[in-house]
Motif scaffolding. Sequence first.
Motif, PDB file in Angstrom:
ATOM      1  N   ASP A  38      25.331  33.254  32.408  1.00  0.00           N
ATOM      2  CA  ASP A  38      26.156  33.577  34.118  1.00  0.00           C
ATOM      3  C   ASP A  38      27.236  34.623  32.597  1.00  0.00           C
ATOM      4  N   LYS A  54      32.721  35.762  36.234  1.00  0.00           N
ATOM      5  CA  LYS A  54      34.357  35.341  37.029  1.00  0.00           C
ATOM      6  C   LYS A  54      35.388  35.393  35.994  1.00  0.00           C
ATOM      7  N   THR A  57      37.910  37.431  34.556  1.00  0.00           N
ATOM      8  CA  THR A  57      38.147  38.085  35.147  1.00  0.00           C
ATOM      9  C   THR A  57      39.292  37.779  36.186  1.00  0.00           C
ATOM     10  N   ILE A  58      39.108  36.837  36.790  1.00  0.00           N
ATOM     11  CA  ILE A  58      40.141  36.277  37.715  1.00  0.00           C
ATOM     12  C   ILE A  58      41.112  35.795  36.415  1.00  0.00           C
ATOM     13  N   TRP A 236      31.371  28.148  42.287  1.00  0.00           N
ATOM     14  CA  TRP A 236      32.771  28.415  42.561  1.00  0.00           C
ATOM     15  C   TRP A 236      33.550  26.513  42.106  1.00  0.00           C
ATOM     16  N   HIS A 239      34.101  27.322  38.684  1.00  0.00           N
ATOM     17  CA  HIS A 239      35.383  28.330  38.715  1.00  0.00           C
ATOM     18  C   HIS A 239      36.286  28.351  38.086  1.00  0.00           C
TER      19      HIS A 239
END
Length: 547
Positions: A38, A54, A57-58, A236, A239
């Motif tokens: 990913d 993800k 970035t977050i 998620w 994540h």
Amino acid sequence: MSTHTDTENAHASAGSEGVPAPEGPANLIDTDYVIGQDNIATKALGVDVDLHGKVFTISSLLILFFVIITLALQDQAGAVFEGTRQWVLDNFAWFFLFSANIFVVLAIVLIFTPLARVRIGGAHAKPDFSYAGWFAMLFAAGMGIGLMFYAVSEPITHFGTSLDGGAWAPLGAAEGDEQAAKSLGMAATIFHWGLHPWGIYAVVALALALFSYNKGLPLTMRSIFYPVLGERVWGWPGHVIDILAVFATLFGLATSLGIGATQAAAGLEYLFDIPANNVTMVFLIMGITLVALGSILLGVAKGVQRLSQINMGLAALLMVFVILVGPTLLIAAGFFQNLGSYAVNLPALSNPFGREDQNFMGGWTAFYWAWWISWSPFVGMFIARVSRGRTVREFLIAVLLVPSVISVLWMTAFGETAINQYVAEGFEGVRNASLELQLFEMLGQLPLAAITSFVGIVLVMVFFITSSDSGSLVIDAITAGGKVDAPKPQRVFWALIEGAIAIALLLGGGLTALQAAVISTGLPFTVVLLVACYAIVKGLMDEPRAV
């Protein structure tokens, strides 16, 4: 705390993905997930990047937003940090103590079960390091800025509050009784640096090692939760777990860096009359961060490893010096007496309910447990990477006992010396000094004070560098989807972010802000680690066991 050994070279056999195949029988998890699948791998503006879109970035955007807001609204930020810290401690101090007890009990119970015969890395895996080398690296994982900052300040503080019977005294205090106050003060100090922090680290390290080296999953926090979440761990829910790990680690690191800058500035003022103000501390953080970047660019083998070896040697020399020129016999006897006092007071100190010493329980113990929990992905990942080939029993006994014993010796050497200066010599300078200055006041009463104080400043600075360097390595691995060979510019980015957070927190509220940040991130991550306890037992139960 600080992890600063050759973490990247700990597994030369790890290959590009950092997870070698198990040796001999092992129960691999059947998943189609491939490490880095990913990730965004590209070259932007001439810079190579390979990161989990993800998670990176977050994490980075939220942290940059936090830094900007804190720096822009320093006055308001201070009040918010103080309110947050107090609210969490008032409502959840018991939760930190209760959870830490679970981690320690789980680690000890596992030692005496058949599950302890499971070998990390597969039933036929051989240790990568000798016992001497392995123990040295465990010692390195436990040494750091915290032990420099609190080596004198915590024993003398707990001794003083116990002697005076103040509101911050541990347990029932020992008002007016110097010997009892010393015994209680040293027991309280060892409690914060003994079995409980290492129980926390042991749980995280064992979970990471088991699910990476035995189950074949990426070396990230999300992998631990496969028994609970299954394939959803790659989505998620996973994540969120990794993002929480990034936040916890970053704020745990920033707390140590901020404390280190505070102590280094105090030492510079003590020796050279350089004002220990925010300007000095900001320049210290900026300068030391730049040196850390140089260490990153040199690579772990040439950079952080050499610095670590120098630091360990200097730390050992400083401790031996204090033992030899300080009250040597008192320190030798105190080592065993303090261990005994720790054992006697351990049940009361670890009790999370019905405590009268709420200031001590919240302001000291709960803060420490949150700090250790925030550091646990950092230290745990390092310990996991150097422990392949050990049985779970070997692993837990060593991780719980070796660093704990060394920490007791360190705290006894510095603490007994400082308390003796007050009790036997009538010197009140250490007790009356600010926390960050107390180490230098104690050294000032011994021979070669200027030299040892300078060594103390150097130790704090190099711990800062190695913490930043190896911390960046761990955070980069998490935000790169489990890869340990991601491009160096990503590690440079995280080193800069660590320095920026430390500066923002110091300017936005000083030590209170540092405590608030680590407590706030430690709280949700404690829940993550409690679930990890279940995952460890579940994972161990279906692993082949060594004979």
